[in-house]
Design a protein around this motif. Structure first.
Motif, mmCIF file in Angstrom:
data_model
loop_
_atom_site.group_PDB
_atom_site.id
_atom_site.type_symbol
_atom_site.label_atom_id
_atom_site.label_comp_id
_atom_site.label_asym_id
_atom_site.label_seq_id
_atom_site.Cartn_x
_atom_site.Cartn_y
_atom_site.Cartn_z
ATOM 1 N N ASN A 116 0.735 4.155 1.562
ATOM 2 C CA ASN A 116 0.971 4.299 2.777
ATOM 3 C C ASN A 116 1.601 3.456 3.951
ATOM 4 O O ASN A 116 1.494 3.877 5.174
ATOM 5 N N ILE B 146 3.551 12.356 1.998
ATOM 6 C CA ILE B 146 2.970 11.312 2.000
ATOM 7 C C ILE B 146 3.345 10.450 3.511
ATOM 8 O O ILE B 146 4.381 10.328 3.786
ATOM 9 N N VAL B 147 2.345 9.732 4.166
ATOM 10 C CA VAL B 147 2.274 9.161 5.206
ATOM 11 C C VAL B 147 2.886 7.814 4.973
ATOM 12 O O VAL B 147 2.324 7.067 4.107
ATOM 13 N N LYS B 148 3.707 7.354 5.887
ATOM 14 C CA LYS B 148 4.386 5.762 5.580
ATOM 15 C C LYS B 148 4.384 5.183 7.138
ATOM 16 O O LYS B 148 5.045 5.643 8.067
ATOM 17 N N HIS C 230 1.043 -1.170 -0.069
ATOM 18 C CA HIS C 230 0.068 -0.102 -0.054
ATOM 19 C C HIS C 230 0.826 1.191 0.048
ATOM 20 O O HIS C 230 1.936 1.192 0.758
ATOM 21 N N GLU D 253 -6.403 4.924 5.636
ATOM 22 C CA GLU D 253 -6.172 3.960 4.589
ATOM 23 C C GLU D 253 -5.178 2.747 4.717
ATOM 24 O O GLU D 253 -5.472 1.640 4.395
ATOM 25 N N ALA D 254 -4.097 3.260 5.417
ATOM 26 C CA ALA D 254 -3.032 2.203 5.381
ATOM 27 C C ALA D 254 -3.634 0.974 6.488
ATOM 28 O O ALA D 254 -3.425 -0.072 6.255
ATOM 29 N N ILE E 199 -3.157 13.909 7.550
ATOM 30 C CA ILE E 199 -2.242 12.744 7.925
ATOM 31 C C ILE E 199 -3.095 11.710 8.297
ATOM 32 O O ILE E 199 -2.796 10.448 8.276
ATOM 33 N N GLN F 72 -4.607 9.247 5.963
ATOM 34 C CA GLN F 72 -3.581 8.460 5.302
ATOM 35 C C GLN F 72 -3.505 7.249 6.040
ATOM 36 O O GLN F 72 -3.197 6.086 5.596
ATOM 37 N N ILE F 73 -3.188 7.667 7.314
ATOM 38 C CA ILE F 73 -3.242 6.526 8.216
ATOM 39 C C ILE F 73 -4.105 5.433 8.253
ATOM 40 O O ILE F 73 -4.115 4.335 8.238
ATOM 41 N N ILE G 105 5.052 6.387 12.493
ATOM 42 C CA ILE G 105 4.615 7.195 11.534
ATOM 43 C C ILE G 105 5.566 7.961 10.843
ATOM 44 O O ILE G 105 6.024 9.164 11.423
#
Length: 668
Positions: free
Chosen positions: A69, A146-148, A67, A119-120, A113, A116-117, A139
């Motif tokens: 994220n 972009i959040v990872k 994904h 969705e991950a 932020i 995006q979290i 995070i």
């Protein structure tokens, strides 16, 4: 550790992070030539077979996730006695670093932020993987925003049991983000991740944690038993829709939280579209106090078994008790029940005995007046809490209170007053030359109130009617948003009348026409019996009603044979030569000569630079005479008269800015 190569492929460069259980290094995958992140477990975990087995299983499960994220997992391996995971390298800070440097984040950034979290985690939950350790430290943020999300798998391996001495180092950094069920060692599911994300949102919005304490155990107990300070009590600017998401996510009962990440994401996507919504209230059944069930350790279990053995022995002894002993025990139990009931009744009566009092509304009063009003109503100074914030109210004025008044509250209730620090300061925009309506819209877009905009009109010959001449305060100055802004708008009459300038000199006529908001156009010398260099007539005629800025042409008396235009201070008839002399007037025409007229027109486009015009005449006398020498700013025409003897030739030369532009040849 630097320059070490793992599995003959991953060359370690430098340490970039770490925690109680692992250290993260930046490394280079020499096979693919790319930068990667390598997480290596600390040596004390390598000897735990159960941990290593679970670590491998969870790492393999996390590797199935793909994904945008989620930090990609590339490889899992072992080098000597060191276990490692190879992951995607993210060249950016952690969310924790961002919060430490900026404090509370803007609401729009928090929503972006958090979404995006969500969705991950929704992707992970679809693959039946629960993160269990969502916190800002895990995070990562790329330079493009972009959040990872990282640390899938390891979080589960470490937090598979509850808080123990063996894992104190790993728990210390995570306990602030635990769900209540994690804190008491209960079953965890997707709602545990929802709770942890709620804590992260709370920290992003306020810059603070909802619960803190001196030890991991004290923090965990607060998750179980205590209520947190709501975000809007810390920052009133947080929209109610955003606070509602945090309140629902942080419900102590899992049943009161969002059912899944998709539901939470849907509310995040709508929160900024509809910020003003009713406050979220927990369902009644979810507000009951959570019972904290401690995790039973091995030692505790053994002692419990021994107690069970003793209890069996006691049961055998109970059979030998006489009837009067049993009766005495019943009486003692009844006494305890009665005393307990009386104590509970006493406490209940004390609580109910607190009287309700009238809480007045003190909004609009000064800080000292509001406190005095509340004290007069029966509240103590220690019950009155004050907070400050910007508002449209003047500095020192109460702009809100909690609870709202007038109402009835318990006399022991804490009252919060929100005291204004004044309206926010805004920069005054430059509105010169824009219309009145455009100026008002610009001011309101900048944050000024329409009720504080005052319009005044002024007569101006330079600014078109309806446009702003100037403002007060001036452009660029810093003013409060509730300050009064005055717009000075040009007001010109809808029509004007051509004044009677006949008989005036050119200069006097020019002043009179400008005073009437009219412009001077073409100036033509004409033969007349009126005094030389005075206005003979106008076009439009004197007394004509015209619009402002209409061009008026003038006929000027020329009784000396001079054909030049009169002096014009605006540049449309200035006959003064550069040396200060005037153009030469022709002498009396020779006997037997014939007059010939030559019309010269020099065009000048609007906005073009001024043009220097010189007109020379060669007539019957055979001499070059300069009859026009002036600077013009608009299209101008002259009619020159040349006297020639029969059979002779005359010439008119026109010079523009010192260059010969046109020649007229006249045959006598």
């Amino acid at each position: 550790m630097t320059e070490q190569i793992l599995s003959g492929r991953y060359r370690i460069e430098e340490a970039i992070g770490g925690g109680g259980m692992a250290v993260v290094y930046r490394a280079v995958d020499e096979l693919l030539g790319r930068t990667v992140a390598v997480k290596m477990l600390r040596p004390q975990f390598a000897g735990d077979e159960e941990f290593v087995s679970r670590f491998r299983q969870e790492a393999q499960a996390a590797a199935k996730l793909s994904h945008p994220n989620i930090v990609n997992l590339y490889d899992v391996g072992m080098s000597g006695n060191e276990y490692f995971i190879v992951m995607e390298y993210v060249d950016g800070p952690t969310l924790k670093d961002l919060i430490k440097s900026k404090g509370a984040l803007p609401v729009e950034e928090v929503v972006d932020i958090s979404a995006q979290i969500c969705e991950a985690l929704a992707h992970a939950h679809e693959h039946r993987i629960i993160h269990r350790d969502i916190k800002p430290h895990n995070i990562l943020l790329t330079k493009s925003g972009i959040v990872k999300v990282t640390d899938f798998g390891i979080a589960r391996a470490v937090t598979g049991t509850t808080i123990t001495d063996r894992q104190a180092t790993s728990v210390l950094g995570s306990v602030h983000y635990f769900s209540p069920e994690q804190a008491r060692g209960g079953q965890t599911d997707v709602k545990s991740d929802i709770y942890s994300l709620g804590v992260v949102m709370y920290e992003m919005l306020t810059g603070e944690l909802p619960f803190s304490g001196d030890s991991p155990v004290s923090v965990a107990l607060k998750h179980l038993r205590e209520e947190f300070v709501e975000p809007r009590q810390i920052d009133r600017s947080i929209p109610q829709s955003i606070e509602n998401i945090v309140l629902r996510a942080l419900a102590k009962s899992p049943s009161a939280r969002y059912p899944d990440m998709e539901s939470m994401l849907a509310d995040l996507n709508d929160a900024l579209k509809t910020p003003n919504v009713p406050k979220f209230i927990l369902p009644k059944e979810a507000t009951e106090e959570t019972i904290a069930i401690p995790v039973v350790r091995d030692g505790a279990l053994m002692s419990t078994d021994r107690n069970k053995g003793k209890q069996k022995g006691k049961k055998k002894q109970k059979k030998k008790r006489s009837w009067w002993q049993r009766l005495l025990m019943v009486i003692l139990v009844l006494v305890v029940i009665v005393l307990g009931g009386l104590a509970a009744l006493y406490i209940l009566m004390r609580v109910l005995a607190v009287p309700n009092v009238a809480l007045p509304s003190v909004v609009g009063e000064t800080e000292s007046q509001a406190v005095a009003t509340l004290e007069s109503a029966g509240f103590k100074a220690s019950q009155i809490h004050e907070e400050t914030g910007t508002s449209k109210q003047h500095k020192g004025i109460v702009f809100d209170q909690s609870p709202q008044g007038p109402t009835k509250v318990k006399q022991t209730r804490t009252i919060t007053l929100y005291v204004s620090t004044g309206a926010p300061r805004l920069k005054m925009p430059d509105l010169t030359g824009v219309t009145e309506d455009e100026a008002k819209l610009t001011l309101m877009d900048a944050g000024f109130s329409d009720s504080h905009i005052v319009v005044k009109t002024e007569s101006s010959s330079n600014t078109p009617s309806g446009e702003v001449i100037s403002t007060e305060p001036t452009a660029g100055s810093e003013v409060q948003s509730d300050a009064t802004v005055t717009l000075y708008v040009s007001s010109q009459p809808a029509t004007t009348v051509v004044p009677n300038v006949v008989g005036m000199t050119y200069q006097d006529a020019l002043k009179a026409l400008q005073a009437a908001n009219l412009q001077v156009g073409q100036v033509t010398p004409v033969a007349s019996t009126q005094p030389n260099q005075t206005v003979v007539q106008t076009s439009p005629a004197v007394g004509t009603t015209v619009k402002p800025n209409t061009v008026v042409n003038l006929d000027i008396a020329d009784n000396t044979g001079q054909t030049t235009s009169p002096t014009n201070s605006t540049g449309t008839g200035n006959s003064t030569s550069p040396s200060g002399s005037t153009p030469t007037s022709p002498s009396e025409p020779p006997a037997g000569s014939t007059a010939h007229e030559v019309k010269v027109t020099v065009p000048v486009n609007p906005g073009s630079p001024p043009v220097q015009v010189e007109i020379d005449v060669n007539d019957a006398e055979g001499n070059d005479q300069t009859v026009v020498q002036q600077t013009i700013t608009k299209t101008t025409s002259w009619t020159e008269t040349i006297y020639l003897m029969p059979g002779t030739t005359g010439q008119v030369d026109v010079y523009l800015n010192g260059q010969l532009a046109k020649q007229f040849t006249v045959q006598g």
